[in-house]
Structures are given as C-alpha cells and as structure tokens.
Design an enzyme around this catalytic site. Structure first.
Site, PDB file in Angstrom:
ATOM      1  CB  CYS A   2      -1.709 -61.572  24.690  1.00  0.00           C
ATOM      2  SG  CYS A   2      -1.624 -60.023  23.804  1.00  0.00           S
ATOM      3  NE  ARG A  27      -4.429 -67.110  24.304  1.00  0.00           N
ATOM      4  CZ  ARG A  27      -5.734 -67.185  24.082  1.00  0.00           C
ATOM      5  NH1 ARG A  27      -6.253 -68.338  23.710  1.00  0.00           N
ATOM      6  NH2 ARG A  27      -6.539 -66.143  24.197  1.00  0.00           N
ATOM      7  CD1 TRP A  73       0.164 -61.474  17.038  1.00  0.00           C
ATOM      8  CD2 TRP A  73      -1.944 -60.852  17.361  1.00  0.00           C
ATOM      9  NE1 TRP A  73      -0.404 -61.307  15.807  1.00  0.00           N
ATOM     10  CE2 TRP A  73      -1.697 -60.924  15.963  1.00  0.00           C
ATOM     11  CE3 TRP A  73      -3.203 -60.490  17.784  1.00  0.00           C
ATOM     12  CZ2 TRP A  73      -2.676 -60.633  15.011  1.00  0.00           C
ATOM     13  CZ3 TRP A  73      -4.170 -60.205  16.841  1.00  0.00           C
ATOM     14  CH2 TRP A  73      -3.903 -60.262  15.471  1.00  0.00           C
ATOM     15  CG  ASN A  99      -5.716 -61.751  25.474  1.00  0.00           C
ATOM     16  OD1 ASN A  99      -5.484 -61.047  24.490  1.00  0.00           O
ATOM     17  ND2 ASN A  99      -6.402 -62.872  25.393  1.00  0.00           N
ATOM     18  N   GLY A 100      -6.284 -58.254  25.496  1.00  0.00           N
ATOM     19  CA  GLY A 100      -7.492 -57.524  25.088  1.00  0.00           C
ATOM     20  C   GLY A 100      -7.130 -56.117  24.672  1.00  0.00           C
ATOM     21  CD  GLU A 485      -9.129 -74.210   5.059  1.00  0.00           C
ATOM     22  OE1 GLU A 485      -9.585 -73.042   5.086  1.00  0.00           O
ATOM     23  OE2 GLU A 485      -8.322 -74.636   5.901  1.00  0.00           O
ATOM     24  CE  LYS A 489      -5.102 -74.218   7.225  1.00  0.00           C
ATOM     25  NZ  LYS A 489      -6.352 -73.662   7.224  1.00  0.00           N
ATOM     26  CD  GLU A 492      -3.510 -70.366   7.901  1.00  0.00           C
ATOM     27  OE1 GLU A 492      -3.589 -69.573   8.842  1.00  0.00           O
ATOM     28  OE2 GLU A 492      -4.363 -71.240   7.692  1.00  0.00           O
ATOM     29  CG  HIS A 508     -15.707 -64.952 -15.933  1.00  0.00           C
ATOM     30  ND1 HIS A 508     -16.503 -64.452 -16.940  1.00  0.00           N
ATOM     31  CD2 HIS A 508     -16.172 -66.192 -15.670  1.00  0.00           C
ATOM     32  CE1 HIS A 508     -17.432 -65.333 -17.247  1.00  0.00           C
ATOM     33  NE2 HIS A 508     -17.258 -66.405 -16.493  1.00  0.00           N
ATOM     34  CE  LYS A 607      -5.831 -73.057  16.309  1.00  0.00           C
ATOM     35  NZ  LYS A 607      -5.878 -73.637  14.955  1.00  0.00           N
TER      36      LYS A 607
HETATM   37  C1  AGP Z   1      -7.121 -70.870   9.960  1.00  0.00           C
HETATM   38  O1  AGP Z   1      -6.079 -71.677   9.421  1.00  0.00           O
HETATM   39  C2  AGP Z   1      -6.633 -69.507  10.346  1.00  0.00           C
HETATM   40  N1  AGP Z   1      -5.625 -69.630  11.342  1.00  0.00           N
HETATM   41  C3  AGP Z   1      -7.700 -68.503  10.670  1.00  0.00           C
HETATM   42  O2  AGP Z   1      -8.252 -68.106   9.451  1.00  0.00           O
HETATM   43  C4  AGP Z   1      -8.865 -68.965  11.581  1.00  0.00           C
HETATM   44  O3  AGP Z   1      -9.665 -69.910  10.915  1.00  0.00           O
HETATM   45  C5  AGP Z   1      -9.746 -67.726  11.876  1.00  0.00           C
HETATM   46  O4  AGP Z   1      -8.979 -66.798  12.590  1.00  0.00           O
HETATM   47  C6  AGP Z   1     -11.012 -68.062  12.661  1.00  0.00           C
HETATM   48  O5  AGP Z   1     -10.660 -68.580  13.912  1.00  0.00           O
HETATM   49  P1  AGP Z   1     -11.795 -69.326  14.779  1.00  0.00           P
HETATM   50  O6  AGP Z   1     -12.240 -70.504  13.986  1.00  0.00           O
HETATM   51  O7  AGP Z   1     -11.102 -69.690  16.041  1.00  0.00           O
HETATM   52  O8  AGP Z   1     -12.916 -68.346  14.989  1.00  0.00           O
END
Ligand code: AGP
Length: 612
Positions: A2, A27, A73, A99-100, A485, A489, A492, A508, A607
């Site tokens: 959050c 966040r 969140w 937050n937590g 990767e 991208k 997500e 395979h 994030k």
């Molecule tokens: C990346 O596009 C994602 N949003 C997510 O996988 C992110 O890389 C992951 O949560 C790790 O975050 P960090 O690098 O802040 O530890």
C-alpha cells in the site's frame, strides 16, 4: 503493498495528501482514504482509486493542517469501503493507516473482543488501532508511548502513521518491514512510503530504520526511538531525486517514458563505474567484497519477477565470463525450502524497489547462515539496500510504471559490469575480449537510442496481435531469459497468456500448441546459436505458426521465413539481452494500450510486493 502519506504543518493537509496518494497509487489502488482533524478526527474513505476519493471529498470543505492518507492493495479483507484505511479506535479518537501485515492480529482481536471491543472491518490494521487505544487507557500514557508499547505486542510488518484527538500537534509513525520516509520542511513534516510525494516540498529526508518509532510535532520537533525505547538521533539525508524525474514528461504512460529513458538510465548506471580512459571498472561496494566472491563456492542470486530474469542473465554472464558457479533462485522458494547455505556462499539479491518481502526474507535467512549478502537495488535507502553487506545501486531513476523496464536493463548492465570486473581479476577472458566488451558496453546507450526510433514499426506490428489469446517467446543462451522477460511483460500489462521457453525445448511439448493462431516471438540474433534458432523458426513455420523474429541488422535469412522481423544493432553475445529486450518492451506496451489496458497500473498488480 500500500501507499501511505501524512502531513503536519502550516499548510492545508488535504491537497498535499491527495497529491501524495496520486504519486503512490502505483503501490496499490483498490481503495483509498484520508483522516483529517476538523474539531474531531474525520475519516473519508472508500473503495476505488484516489480520483474516486477526491470526488467523494468534493464540497466537504475540509480544513485541517494535519492528516494521514492511504491507498490500498488488499491483504486482509476484500477491497470495500469498510476495509479501506484509515481505521479508527473504538471511541473514534485515534486514526491509523498501515502498510504491511500484522501476523498475530487474530489472537489480539479475540483478546480485545473479550474486553468489549467491536470491529467494523476484516482488517489487521483496525486491530492495531484498538490495541493502541486499549493500552493508552490502561496505562494512561501518551499516544507516542501507547503506539510503542502496542508495537511490542505485534508480530509482522508495518509502516504506520497515527493521529489522535488528544493532541493535534503530533503524528506518530513507525516502521518495520515496510518502507517509511519522513520529509523535513520549515515547520512542517511530510510522511510517505517513498520519496516521490515528498520531493516537491523538501529534499531533507529521514528513512526510518527497522523497529523505529517517531513523534513528529511542530512544537517539539522530530523525536525518534526504537520500539525498545532507546532514544535515537534522526539521520537526515539529502534526496537525489528530482521532481521532473517523477512526472510523465509528456508521455502517455510512465511505462513508455521509462522505455524511452533507457539510453539515459543505462548511461547513469555506467557512469563512474566504466572508466574507458584506462579500461577499468570501479564498483566500490562490490570491490570491497571481491575477495569473498572470488573465494566463494558459488554465488546464489535471489530475486522475484523481472529481477529474477535479470538474475538468470547474471548467471550466464558470471559463468561465461568470470567462470564463477552461480545458482539463481526465486526468493519466495529459496526462503522456505530449507536451502543449504554456507559461510563461503555469496548471496546476491536483485530488486528494483528494494522492498520485496520475499527477497528481504531470503536475504535475512542467508545472513543468519553467515553468508555474505550483496544487493543490486534501484531505490536508495531501501530496506534491501540497507540490509545488504554491500552492493550497487542501478541509478535508473524512479520507476513508476508497474511493469519494470529501465530497471531491468540497468540490473543487467550492473551484472555485466560485475562479471567483467571479476573476469579481469581472474583473467578468465583475454585482455582483448575484455576491452572489446567494455567498449561495446559503453556504446550500448547509443545503440538503444537507435532502436527506440523504431517504435512506430513495432506499434504497427502490435496492431496485428491485439486479439491474440496466447503467445510463445523463444530464445537460446543469453536470450532465453530475455524470452521469459518478454513473456512476463506481455502478460502482466495486456493480460494475454504468454510463456517463455528455451527455443530447443519447443519440441519437448510446447510445439503441440503451434497453429495458425499462435504468435511466436523468437530472438534470433546473429551471435548465440543462430543456426539452431533458424531451424526452430522453420519448425514453427512448418506448423503455420506466426513468427515475430528479433534479428541482427542486415539479417536476410530469417527475413525469408519469418512473418515479421525487428532488427537490432550487432553486439557481442553477452550484451545481446539489453538490446533484444527493447523491442519486446515496446511490443507488449503497444498491444496493451491497443487492448485498452491500464498499462501503468495493471489489474491485481502493485509496483512492489512488500507482503508475502
Ligand atoms: C516486473 O515487471 C513486475 N512488476 C514484477 O515481477 C517485479 O519485477 C517483481 O515484483 C520484483 O520486484 P523488485 O524488483 O522490486 O524486487
């Protein structure tokens, strides 16, 4: 995860809180709320985004020079008005944002209910504010002391801000396991989860450390102590961040801005570290532990998500160039599988936010076992950075878009520098190859610049795939992690299912998926098993798959067989991932935009995942 904000001072708090929440919305954004004092503590909160909260507060003529705010969140309790923060005590005199996660909230809740407390929400946070109230009444103590005592009873992670009717010249804050920054202005204090809401008001900040609690008062100033009641002196730092760095700068989305920033961010990552004048690499943090690394049995890289993909590329770089044994672990798995960790191991955590709970926990486990723990982070002063023995900041600048782009290429750049630094110390590559890679690395920002101008071409290709249901991404060697990767991208931000595979793995199993409806992105750059990848493309075409190929400038072979070809500059194989990744970022961005997705704040995501 959050976002929390707070203010106490001479200005009206409401606009500061709302603007701060907007900056922190990346966040978490399933509900939002604020608490202000206008004769009494008033909570204004509801499900939805900050814009919805603003609409809700319209016309309420809220006057207050103290306040706290929260964008959520959800972790405990579904996103709804009641579970939105702030939460208040039974007598509504105290209000809290958090937050937590309070892990032992159920047992505390039961005990409080036995003493007559009634709860409105399902949240752990509401339990904490009732506990503070209970302690304050029982011990007849100040709010500051009541918060401190309450935090000694909870297990879990928190960044909290608390205000009360009792004294409107104070905000109590505390931090453990979730980030909290205090900005110090002229007779005013700003509170936030990170520096982005603070930077436009002041550059003087204090990052609260683990287990610290503070009282912020205009009359009495900044009082800091540990939750064990040890008095401390706040360590004031100068913020490096600038306001323009956190604005969109004319781009439609932060993600596009951050993709386009990569020539600069990679330049900033390299600056002061790659010294071309004498072909050397200077990395203070890593250098101070290079003996540990060179004598280590292995390097264990721990990370999550995109950072884990960067870690995989790190494995290829460190083993290929520096001949060091590397293992790459999902932090979330590593922390729970009772791993073997020896004192001679070096654990390298990679994290953009520096606050990912699983990565933090895996680091703590490694430290307990006596390993050397290093970190690559993008946020200065973040928890992971401060927990590590040493490390390197990526200096990519604030990354606001939830999908990581410039932080990823910065992480890979740092890993390349570390690998070259160690390879030279070990003489595992020739001096000429070392110098060639150094020269080519220095030219990467220019090459990225040249590629970004192809974004219109990628946008055109993206139009063909707006309605795709699935994607496969294939790569070999250094480009296998790039395939992973690229798939992450796309999925997500566009919500299209996508999987990355080593190209050779297709036969395979995944090849069964291929038909005329399956787009396949293949990274087929000149260096790196090129002929074998060309065969893989032919296998796909033989089954009517649609191939988007990432090739090296001037490639004519793949052009003959692939449906779409995106060219990237020629570069040495170990440096390919940084370049090959750029068109994949753009492809996922444009497909997501054309699908009407919220690119900067994709559904269900945040994030930085600061909870398990
Ligand atoms: C990346 O596009 C994602 N949003 C997510 O996988 C992110 O890389 C992951 O949560 C790790 O975050 P960090 O690098 O802040 O530890």
């Amino acid at each position: 995860m959050c976002g929390i904000v707070g203010y106490i001072g001479h200005r009206q708090a409401y606009p500061i809180l709302i603007k701060g929440l907007q900056r922190l919305e990346y966040r978490g954004y399933d509900s939002a709320g604020i608490a202000l004092f206008d004769g009494n503590i008033m909570n204004y909160k509801q499900k939805g985004k900050v814009a919805d909260l603003e609409q809700f507060c319209e016309g309420k003529n809220i006057k207050s020079t103290i306040g706290i705010g929260h964008t959520r969140w959800a972790t405990h309790g579904v996103p709804n008005d009641v579970n939105a923060h702030p939460h208040h005590s039974q007598d509504k005199s105290i209000s809290i944002i958090h937050n937590g996660i309070i892990e032992n909230y159920e047992s505390i809740k039961k005990a409080l209910q036995k003493r007559g407390h009634q709860f409105e929400s399902e949240t752990d946070t509401e339990v904490l504010v009732h506990l503070i109230e209970e302690i304050q009444k029982k011990e007849n103590t100040s709010l500051f002391e009541s918060v401190r005592l309450a935090l000694n009873e909870v297990v879990g992670a928190y960044a909290i801000a608390v205000i009360s009717n009792e004294n409107i010249d104070e905000v109590i804050v505390a931090k453990k396991g979730s980030p909290l920054v205090v900005g110090i202005g002229e007779n005013e204090f700003f509170i936030a989860s990170d520096a982005t809401p603070i930077v436009e008001y002041t550059k003087e900040v204090v990052y609260l450390e683990e287990g610290e609690v503070a009282r912020l008062s205009i009359k009495d100033g900044f009082e800091l102590k540990t939750i064990e009641n040890v008095i401390l002196t706040p360590y004031v730092q100068e913020l490096e961040m600038s306001l323009e760095a956190i604005e969109k700068g004319g781009y439609e989305h932060f993600m596009l801005k951050e993709i386009f920033e990569q020539p600069k961010s990679i330049t900033d990552t390299i600056r002061g570290r790659l010294l071309s004048s004498n072909a050397s690499i200077k990395m203070q943090g890593i250098d101070s532990y290079s003996d540990n690394i060179l004598q280590a049995d292995r390097i264990i890289i721990i990370a999550c998500g995109t950072s884990w993909h960067a870690g995989l590329i790190g494995e290829y770089l460190l083993e290929d160039l520096a001949r060091i044994n590397v293992e790459v672990e999902y932090a979330s798995e590593f922390r729970y599988r009772n791993p073997i960790i020896r004192e001679k191991d070096v654990v390298l955590a990679i994290s953009q936010s520096g606050e990912t709970a699983d990565t933090l926990a895996a680091m703590r486990l490694a430290k307990e076992k006596g390993a050397t723990v290093l970190a690559i982070c993008n946020v200065v002063g973040s928890s992971i950075a401060r927990l590590s023995d040493a490390g390197a900041y990526t200096h990519a600048g604030p990354e606001i878009g939830v999908a990581s782009t410039k932080a990823f290429t910065a992480q890979v750049t740092i890993l390349t520098l570390i690998s070259l630094l160690l390879a030279r110390k070990k003489s595992t590559i020739s001096e000429s190859y070392y110098r060639q890679l150094l020269i080519e690395l220095e030219m990467i920002p220019k090459k990225v610049e040249s590629m970004i101008s192809m974004n219109d071409y990628v946008e055109d290709i993206s139009k063909k795939f707006v309605d795709a249901q699935n994607f496969l991404y294939l790569g070999r060697g250094y480009n296998f992690p790039v395939a992973l990767e690229g798939a992450l991208k796309l999925k997500e931000i566009s919500y299209i299912h996508a999987e990355g595979y080593p190209a050779a793995e297709m036969k395979h199993g995944p090849i069964a998926l291929i038909d005329e409806n399956m787009p396949i992105v293949v990274i087929a750059t000149k260096k790196g098993h090129y002929e074998k990848v060309v065969s893989n493309i032919q296998e796909v075409k033989a089954r009517n798959g649609i191939v988007i190929a990432i090739v090296t400038y001037g490639d004519t072979t793949v052009k003959e067989i692939a449906d779409y070809v995106i060219e990237i500059p020629e570069v040495a194989e170990p440096l390919t991932p940084i370049l090959a990744n750029i068109p994949l970022q753009l492809l996922s961005y444009y497909i997501a935009v054309m699908r009407g997705c919220n690119v900067d704040q994709p559904r269900n995501l945040a994030k930085s995942v600061t909870v398990e």
